[in-house]
Structure formats: structure tokens, C-alpha cells
Design an enzyme around this catalytic site. Sequence first.
Site, PDB file in Angstrom:
ATOM      1  N   LYS A  11       0.826  -1.223   0.000  1.00  0.00           N
ATOM      2  CA  LYS A  11       0.000   0.000   0.000  1.00  0.00           C
ATOM      3  C   LYS A  11       0.847   1.254   0.000  1.00  0.00           C
ATOM      4  CE  LYS A  11      -2.134  -0.590   4.018  1.00  0.00           C
ATOM      5  NZ  LYS A  11      -1.795  -1.901   4.549  1.00  0.00           N
ATOM      6  N   ARG A  84      -9.596   1.724   8.511  1.00  0.00           N
ATOM      7  CA  ARG A  84      -9.141   0.406   8.942  1.00  0.00           C
ATOM      8  C   ARG A  84     -10.288  -0.387   9.528  1.00  0.00           C
ATOM      9  NH1 ARG A  84      -3.611   0.993   9.306  1.00  0.00           N
ATOM     10  NH2 ARG A  84      -2.394  -0.729  10.126  1.00  0.00           N
ATOM     11  N   ARG A 115      10.997  -6.799   6.338  1.00  0.00           N
ATOM     12  CA  ARG A 115      10.957  -5.345   6.141  1.00  0.00           C
ATOM     13  C   ARG A 115      11.938  -4.618   7.054  1.00  0.00           C
ATOM     14  NH1 ARG A 115       5.200  -2.521   5.677  1.00  0.00           N
ATOM     15  NH2 ARG A 115       4.961  -2.937   7.903  1.00  0.00           N
ATOM     16  N   ARG A 149      10.836  -2.239  12.518  1.00  0.00           N
ATOM     17  CA  ARG A 149       9.780  -1.673  13.356  1.00  0.00           C
ATOM     18  C   ARG A 149       9.405  -2.676  14.449  1.00  0.00           C
ATOM     19  NH1 ARG A 149       5.272   0.204   8.987  1.00  0.00           N
ATOM     20  NH2 ARG A 149       3.932  -0.632  10.617  1.00  0.00           N
ATOM     21  N   ARG A 160      -1.494  -8.423  14.312  1.00  0.00           N
ATOM     22  CA  ARG A 160      -1.926  -7.379  13.373  1.00  0.00           C
ATOM     23  C   ARG A 160      -2.740  -7.981  12.227  1.00  0.00           C
ATOM     24  NH1 ARG A 160       3.285  -4.834  11.549  1.00  0.00           N
ATOM     25  NH2 ARG A 160       2.025  -3.273  10.495  1.00  0.00           N
TER      26      ARG A 160
HETATM   27  P1  AMP Z   1       0.671   0.912   9.263  1.00  0.00           P
HETATM   28  O1  AMP Z   1       1.931   1.631   8.944  1.00  0.00           O
HETATM   29  O2  AMP Z   1      -0.481   1.271   8.369  1.00  0.00           O
HETATM   30  O3  AMP Z   1       0.862  -0.575   9.407  1.00  0.00           O
HETATM   31  O4  AMP Z   1       0.230   1.434  10.728  1.00  0.00           O
HETATM   32  C1  AMP Z   1       1.060   1.276  11.866  1.00  0.00           C
HETATM   33  C2  AMP Z   1       0.226   1.358  13.131  1.00  0.00           C
HETATM   34  O5  AMP Z   1      -0.395   2.656  13.222  1.00  0.00           O
HETATM   35  C3  AMP Z   1      -0.925   0.369  13.240  1.00  0.00           C
HETATM   36  O6  AMP Z   1      -0.531  -0.918  13.692  1.00  0.00           O
HETATM   37  C4  AMP Z   1      -1.822   1.084  14.236  1.00  0.00           C
HETATM   38  O7  AMP Z   1      -1.308   0.982  15.548  1.00  0.00           O
HETATM   39  C5  AMP Z   1      -1.699   2.544  13.793  1.00  0.00           C
HETATM   40  N1  AMP Z   1      -2.709   2.896  12.769  1.00  0.00           N
HETATM   41  C6  AMP Z   1      -2.453   3.260  11.480  1.00  0.00           C
HETATM   42  N2  AMP Z   1      -3.581   3.569  10.837  1.00  0.00           N
HETATM   43  C7  AMP Z   1      -4.590   3.394  11.729  1.00  0.00           C
HETATM   44  C8  AMP Z   1      -6.001   3.539  11.661  1.00  0.00           C
HETATM   45  N3  AMP Z   1      -6.619   3.919  10.528  1.00  0.00           N
HETATM   46  N4  AMP Z   1      -6.723   3.267  12.780  1.00  0.00           N
HETATM   47  C9  AMP Z   1      -6.133   2.888  13.918  1.00  0.00           C
HETATM   48  N5  AMP Z   1      -4.804   2.713  14.051  1.00  0.00           N
HETATM   49  C10 AMP Z   1      -4.028   2.970  12.978  1.00  0.00           C
END
Ligand code: AMP
Length: 201
Positions: A11, A84, A115, A149, A160
Amino acid sequence: MIIIGPQGCGKGTQAKRLSKNFNIPHISTGDIFREIRKEDTLRGRKVKELIDNGMNVPDKITIPLVKEKLSKLKEGYILDGFPRNIEQSKSLEGIDKVIYLKISDKEVVRRIEGRRNCKKCGAIFNITTAPKPKIEGICNKCGSELFQRDDDKPGQIKKRLKQYHNLTAPLIEFYKDILIEIDGSRDIGEVYSEIISKLSL
Ligand code: AMP
């Protein structure tokens, strides 16, 4: 436009390319929260705890934050990582297209485990897939150190992924009328070309 799919589906990579090539703002809630995570505030500490444990940030924090960002953008945007869940999607209006990058759970685990992110410039590499760092642990772009990360570490990936299936996957049905499904398991360039062609850009 929204880009959805499980962790590691590409993404962020595809959103960045589209954003750069078509000059459309890219809003990544993951990136926003990773910045907030660094704040020495109550909010920063709460967000850090949630992210590091692979948990979603509550809607009461996430939805107003995104609404505020989007209210400043008049000519469209690419959303990555938001919505989400169904509640978050109900807070959005005027979405034209939803790109769904489909990959298997097995591929998610393989990609996420490999990653690595650059501490300084934020570039993303992968030690098992691509793009690989030329020198182990070093960013190809700026020469800084790479790190994994906390939420990409093995224990957190399964958690996740479970949240993705329970909360985010229902969006595929929710957006079925404007959904473009793309096989995200292929290489970055092929996936990008198909996005462009299916969007008729
Ligand atoms: P990502 O980089 O999209 O995997 O996001 C990393 C982390 O940010 C996730 O595991 C959540 O803790 C938080 N996060 C990102 N986007 C959202 C969202 N739309 N709603 C809630 N938590 C989010």
C-alpha cells in the site's frame, strides 16, 4: 482514493508512487502515528504503546485527526492505512475508487519479517523480497542505519493480521461497487502498471 490490503501488501509503496507521479497528496495514518509516537506527551505515550504492541489506535483519536487533515485538501488524496474498520469508513465522504491489493497471509508474514526501514530518510527495504539493501543494515539512499519496526517483529505480525481480518477485510464488501482488486503478490512495477491501467490514468 483509498488503498487497502493487509500489512506488507505494498500500500505505502504504491501510494507513494501514485502521489509522486500524479501530484496527489498521500495521507498515511501509519506515518502520522509514527510521528505522534515520538511526542513526549500523554497522547504520544499512548500511541507508542499501541503501535509497538500491534494494536489499532482508537477511533476517537484517529477519526478526528484524519478529518482535520482532509479538511485542508480540496482536490483529492490517496488514503493509505485509513479506513481500517467500518466505523472509520463511515466518516469518509466522496471516495471515488478503492484499490485492494490482495496477498496471502503467508506472503504477509514473509514480507513483514524482512521489512527494514531507514532511521533517517524513511526509505523501506526488504531483506527477503525487494528492494534489498546493497550493504546489510544500511540505507541505499542515504547511507543511514536500517531498523526493524517493533510492530514488524514476529510476535506482533500475527496479532496485526488477525485485526486486519476481523476489522479491515469487511471493507472489501463495504466498498464493492468502487473496488478495484489487484494481485499484490507480483513485483512493484507490475502492480503499479495494473493500478494505472485499471484506473484508466
Ligand atoms: P501501518 O503503517 O499502516 O501498518 O500502521 C502502523 C500502526 O499505526 C498500526 O498498527 C496502528 O497501531 C496505527 N494505525 C495506522 N492507521 C490506523 C487507523 N486507521 N486506525 C487505527 N490505528 C491505525
